[in-house]
Design a protein around this motif. Structure first.
Motif, PDB file in Angstrom:
ATOM      1  N   GLY A 127       0.827  -1.195   0.000  1.00 63.36           N
ATOM      2  CA  GLY A 127       0.000   0.000   0.000  1.00 63.36           C
ATOM      3  C   GLY A 127       0.862   1.246   0.000  1.00 63.36           C
ATOM      4  O   GLY A 127       2.093   1.166  -0.027  1.00 63.36           O
ATOM      5  N   GLU A 128       0.210   2.383   0.039  1.00 61.08           N
ATOM      6  CA  GLU A 128       0.920   3.658   0.144  1.00 61.08           C
ATOM      7  C   GLU A 128       1.371   3.822   1.588  1.00 61.08           C
ATOM      8  O   GLU A 128       0.538   3.918   2.498  1.00 61.08           O
ATOM      9  CB  GLU A 128       0.016   4.805  -0.282  1.00 61.08           C
ATOM     10  N   ILE A 129       2.650   3.856   1.799  1.00 62.07           N
ATOM     11  CA  ILE A 129       3.199   3.802   3.149  1.00 62.07           C
ATOM     12  C   ILE A 129       2.667   4.929   4.022  1.00 62.07           C
ATOM     13  O   ILE A 129       2.238   4.711   5.162  1.00 62.07           O
ATOM     14  CB  ILE A 129       4.739   3.808   3.103  1.00 62.07           C
ATOM     15  N   GLU A 130       2.676   6.158   3.495  1.00 59.23           N
ATOM     16  CA  GLU A 130       2.242   7.295   4.313  1.00 59.23           C
ATOM     17  C   GLU A 130       0.770   7.170   4.725  1.00 59.23           C
ATOM     18  O   GLU A 130       0.378   7.626   5.806  1.00 59.23           O
ATOM     19  CB  GLU A 130       2.461   8.609   3.570  1.00 59.23           C
ATOM     20  N   LYS A 131      -0.032   6.570   3.878  1.00 56.97           N
ATOM     21  CA  LYS A 131      -1.463   6.450   4.175  1.00 56.97           C
ATOM     22  C   LYS A 131      -1.775   5.254   5.081  1.00 56.97           C
ATOM     23  O   LYS A 131      -2.728   5.288   5.842  1.00 56.97           O
ATOM     24  CB  LYS A 131      -2.259   6.323   2.880  1.00 56.97           C
ATOM     25  N   ARG A 132      -0.985   4.188   4.961  1.00 57.54           N
ATOM     26  CA  ARG A 132      -1.359   2.940   5.625  1.00 57.54           C
ATOM     27  C   ARG A 132      -0.553   2.627   6.880  1.00 57.54           C
ATOM     28  O   ARG A 132      -0.958   1.770   7.667  1.00 57.54           O
ATOM     29  CB  ARG A 132      -1.218   1.768   4.650  1.00 57.54           C
ATOM     30  N   ILE A 133       0.563   3.280   7.087  1.00 60.85           N
ATOM     31  CA  ILE A 133       1.419   2.896   8.198  1.00 60.85           C
ATOM     32  C   ILE A 133       0.713   3.015   9.550  1.00 60.85           C
ATOM     33  O   ILE A 133       0.875   2.169  10.431  1.00 60.85           O
ATOM     34  CB  ILE A 133       2.742   3.700   8.198  1.00 60.85           C
ATOM     35  N   SER A 134      -0.111   4.042   9.694  1.00 61.77           N
ATOM     36  CA  SER A 134      -0.807   4.224  10.968  1.00 61.77           C
ATOM     37  C   SER A 134      -1.805   3.097  11.232  1.00 61.77           C
ATOM     38  O   SER A 134      -2.073   2.751  12.389  1.00 61.77           O
ATOM     39  CB  SER A 134      -1.520   5.577  11.011  1.00 61.77           C
ATOM     40  N   ASP A 135      -2.370   2.518  10.168  1.00 63.40           N
ATOM     41  CA  ASP A 135      -3.305   1.402  10.337  1.00 63.40           C
ATOM     42  C   ASP A 135      -2.631   0.216  11.011  1.00 63.40           C
ATOM     43  O   ASP A 135      -3.211  -0.431  11.889  1.00 63.40           O
ATOM     44  CB  ASP A 135      -3.859   0.939   8.979  1.00 63.40           C
ATOM     45  N   TYR A 136      -1.401  -0.068  10.589  1.00 66.69           N
ATOM     46  CA  TYR A 136      -0.706  -1.249  11.107  1.00 66.69           C
ATOM     47  C   TYR A 136       0.052  -0.964  12.399  1.00 66.69           C
ATOM     48  O   TYR A 136       0.391  -1.894  13.129  1.00 66.69           O
ATOM     49  CB  TYR A 136       0.233  -1.806  10.032  1.00 66.69           C
ATOM     50  N   GLU A 137       0.298   0.306  12.671  1.00 67.46           N
ATOM     51  CA  GLU A 137       0.881   0.679  13.967  1.00 67.46           C
ATOM     52  C   GLU A 137      -0.177   0.684  15.066  1.00 67.46           C
ATOM     53  O   GLU A 137       0.139   0.545  16.248  1.00 67.46           O
ATOM     54  CB  GLU A 137       1.525   2.060  13.877  1.00 67.46           C
ATOM     55  N   SER A 138      -1.437   0.821  14.682  1.00 65.18           N
ATOM     56  CA  SER A 138      -2.527   0.960  15.636  1.00 65.18           C
ATOM     57  C   SER A 138      -2.757  -0.311  16.457  1.00 65.18           C
ATOM     58  O   SER A 138      -2.567  -1.429  15.967  1.00 65.18           O
ATOM     59  CB  SER A 138      -3.823   1.315  14.883  1.00 65.18           C
ATOM     60  N   ASP A 139      -3.206  -0.122  17.684  1.00 67.48           N
ATOM     61  CA  ASP A 139      -3.595  -1.253  18.530  1.00 67.48           C
ATOM     62  C   ASP A 139      -4.839  -1.949  17.990  1.00 67.48           C
ATOM     63  O   ASP A 139      -5.147  -3.074  18.389  1.00 67.48           O
ATOM     64  CB  ASP A 139      -3.859  -0.783  19.960  1.00 67.48           C
ATOM     65  N   ASN A 140      -5.564  -1.277  17.092  1.00 63.23           N
ATOM     66  CA  ASN A 140      -6.765  -1.882  16.509  1.00 63.23           C
ATOM     67  C   ASN A 140      -6.428  -2.944  15.462  1.00 63.23           C
ATOM     68  O   ASN A 140      -7.313  -3.705  15.056  1.00 63.23           O
ATOM     69  CB  ASN A 140      -7.643  -0.805  15.866  1.00 63.23           C
ATOM     70  N   ILE A 188       7.420  -2.579  10.709  1.00 65.57           N
ATOM     71  CA  ILE A 188       6.587  -2.122  11.821  1.00 65.57           C
ATOM     72  C   ILE A 188       6.596  -3.203  12.900  1.00 65.57           C
ATOM     73  O   ILE A 188       5.951  -4.249  12.764  1.00 65.57           O
ATOM     74  CB  ILE A 188       5.146  -1.860  11.365  1.00 65.57           C
ATOM     75  N   PRO A 189       7.341  -2.991  13.985  1.00 67.02           N
ATOM     76  CA  PRO A 189       7.354  -3.988  15.064  1.00 67.02           C
ATOM     77  C   PRO A 189       6.004  -4.000  15.786  1.00 67.02           C
ATOM     78  O   PRO A 189       5.391  -2.954  15.998  1.00 67.02           O
ATOM     79  CB  PRO A 189       8.464  -3.495  15.998  1.00 67.02           C
ATOM     80  N   LYS A 190       5.539  -5.187  16.151  1.00 61.22           N
ATOM     81  CA  LYS A 190       4.299  -5.331  16.911  1.00 61.22           C
ATOM     82  C   LYS A 190       4.601  -6.017  18.240  1.00 61.22           C
ATOM     83  O   LYS A 190       5.246  -7.070  18.278  1.00 61.22           O
ATOM     84  CB  LYS A 190       3.284  -6.160  16.123  1.00 61.22           C
ATOM     85  N   VAL A 191       4.134  -5.403  19.310  1.00 60.15           N
ATOM     86  CA  VAL A 191       4.356  -5.975  20.641  1.00 60.15           C
ATOM     87  C   VAL A 191       3.431  -7.165  20.838  1.00 60.15           C
ATOM     88  O   VAL A 191       2.232  -7.100  20.548  1.00 60.15           O
ATOM     89  CB  VAL A 191       4.095  -4.918  21.735  1.00 60.15           C
ATOM     90  N   ILE A 192       3.996  -8.252  21.329  1.00 60.56           N
ATOM     91  CA  ILE A 192       3.210  -9.449  21.629  1.00 60.56           C
ATOM     92  C   ILE A 192       3.359  -9.769  23.107  1.00 60.56           C
ATOM     93  O   ILE A 192       4.476 -10.019  23.586  1.00 60.56           O
ATOM     94  CB  ILE A 192       3.697 -10.652  20.784  1.00 60.56           C
ATOM     95  N   ASN A 193       2.255  -9.719  23.824  1.00 61.16           N
ATOM     96  CA  ASN A 193       2.265 -10.139  25.230  1.00 61.16           C
ATOM     97  C   ASN A 193       0.886 -10.707  25.579  1.00 61.16           C
ATOM     98  O   ASN A 193      -0.036 -10.681  24.762  1.00 61.16           O
ATOM     99  CB  ASN A 193       2.668  -8.997  26.165  1.00 61.16           C
ATOM    100  N   VAL A 197      -2.612 -10.207  23.312  1.00 55.41           N
ATOM    101  CA  VAL A 197      -3.139 -11.398  22.639  1.00 55.41           C
ATOM    102  C   VAL A 197      -4.540 -11.721  23.136  1.00 55.41           C
ATOM    103  O   VAL A 197      -5.455 -11.991  22.343  1.00 55.41           O
ATOM    104  CB  VAL A 197      -2.184 -12.588  22.843  1.00 55.41           C
ATOM    105  N   ASP A 198      -4.736 -11.682  24.431  1.00 56.32           N
ATOM    106  CA  ASP A 198      -6.051 -12.006  24.986  1.00 56.32           C
ATOM    107  C   ASP A 198      -7.124 -11.014  24.529  1.00 56.32           C
ATOM    108  O   ASP A 198      -8.262 -11.397  24.238  1.00 56.32           O
ATOM    109  CB  ASP A 198      -6.001 -12.036  26.518  1.00 56.32           C
ATOM    110  N   LYS A 199      -6.761  -9.751  24.457  1.00 52.91           N
ATOM    111  CA  LYS A 199      -7.715  -8.737  23.995  1.00 52.91           C
ATOM    112  C   LYS A 199      -8.090  -8.968  22.527  1.00 52.91           C
ATOM    113  O   LYS A 199      -9.252  -8.811  22.135  1.00 52.91           O
ATOM    114  CB  LYS A 199      -7.124  -7.329  24.170  1.00 52.91           C
ATOM    115  N   ALA A 200      -7.118  -9.342  21.714  1.00 52.58           N
ATOM    116  CA  ALA A 200      -7.384  -9.594  20.297  1.00 52.58           C
ATOM    117  C   ALA A 200      -8.302 -10.797  20.119  1.00 52.58           C
ATOM    118  O   ALA A 200      -9.250 -10.757  19.315  1.00 52.58           O
ATOM    119  CB  ALA A 200      -6.068  -9.821  19.558  1.00 52.58           C
TER     120      ALA A 200
END
Length: 226
Positions: A127-140, A188-193, A197-200
Motif C-alpha cells: 500500500g501507500e506507506i504514508e497512508k497505511r502505516i498508521s493502520d498497522y501501527e494501531s492497537d486496533n 513495523i514492530p508489533k508488541v506481543i504479550n 493477545v487475549d484482547k485480540a
C-alpha cells in the motif's frame, strides 16, 4: 454458534478477513457471506492480486514477472524459515483460521522429545506507506496478535517477536491505473504479550458471536419464507 463458513468436517470457522469485513460493513459482509453475492469486493480484486503476486514471489523465490530493478528490491525484504503456516485457534463452537506469511523456527528438547518453536512471525502488506502505516501501527490492528495466539495453541509459547512489512505500492486501480511496485518498505514492530493477545482473541470472539446472532436470524427468516 452457527457461522456462514464450515470446513470439510463440518466445523464452523471464521478468518481475520471476515472479522475486519464485518467491522467495516455488516451489510457488505452479509451480502457476501449470507447471500453468496460474489461481486461485493470486485473493486478490490486488483489490490488482492498484486499482494498475492508479491507474497508468492517471496515465498517461492520466483521473481519472474518483475523487472530487474524490482527483483533487486524484493530480495531486500525479510524472509524467514517457513511460509503460509496455518493456524487454527479453537474457540467455543468454532475456530479462528489464518495463515502466517512467514516465520522463523527453533527447536528445544523436553524429556527427549524435540519440540518446535515459532520465534518470529511476520505479515506482508502492500500500500501507500504514508497512508497505511498508521493502520498497522494501531492497537486496533489485531491480525498479528491473533496469529500469535494460534502459534501458542500449536507450540505452547507465544512468538518472541512480530512484524508487519509494509511494501510501497503505487498506482490507483479505481482510476484504472496500473499497480506497480515502489522502491521501499517499512518494518513495523508489533508488541506481543499476554494482555494484547487475549484482547485480540476476545475481540474476534465478540465479532464471531455478533455474526452468528445475525446469521441465525437470517436462517430463520429463510425457513419462514420457504
Amino acid at each position: 454458534m452457527i457461522l456462514p463458513r464450515k470446513d470439510e468436517e463440518g466445523n464452523y470457522y471464521i478468518s481475520y478477513s471476515q472479522v475486519t469485513s464485518w467491522k467495516k460493513s455488516p451489510r457488505s459482509y452479509m451480502r457476501e457471506y449470507f447471500f453468496g453475492e460474489d461481486d461485493t469486493k470486485a473493486f478490490l480484486k486488483p489490490y488482492g492480486e498484486f499482494g498475492t503476486k508479491l507474497g508468492e514471489s517471496l515465498e517461492h523465490n520466483d521473481f519472474s514477472g518483475w523487472t530487474d530493478k524490482e527483483v533487486e528490491f524484493l530480495k531486500t525484504i525479510p524472509r524467514f524459515d517457513e511460509f503460509e503456516r496455518e493456524i487454527k485457534l479453537q474457540m467455543s463452537g468454532y475456530y479462528i483460521k489464518g495463515y502466517i506469511d512467514t516465520n522463523t523456527l527453533a527447536y528445544k528438547e523436553e524429556d527427549g522429545i524435540k519440540k518446535e518453536l515459532v520465534k518470529v512471525i511476520a505479515d506482508y502488506k502492500t500500500g501507500e506507506i504514508e497512508k497505511r502505516i498508521s493502520d498497522y501501527e494501531s492497537d486496533n490492528y489485531i491480525q498479528i496478535p491473533i496469529y500469535a495466539a494460534g502459534v501458542e495453541a500449536q507450540t505452547g509459547s507465544l512468538p518472541e517477536e512480530a512484524y508487519v512489512y509494509l511494501v510501497q505500492r503505487d498506482g490507483n486501480a479505481f482510476a484504472k491505473e496500473e499497480l506497480t511496485l515502489g522502491d521501499r518498505f517499512v518494518t513495523i514492530p508489533k508488541v506481543i504479550n499476554r494482555d494484547i493477545v487475549d484482547k485480540a482473541v476476545s475481540e474476534c470472539d465478540r465479532v464471531a458471536k455478533e455474526i452468528s446472532k445475525h446469521y441465525q436470524v437470517y436462517l430463520k427468516l429463510n425457513e419462514v419464507l420457504l
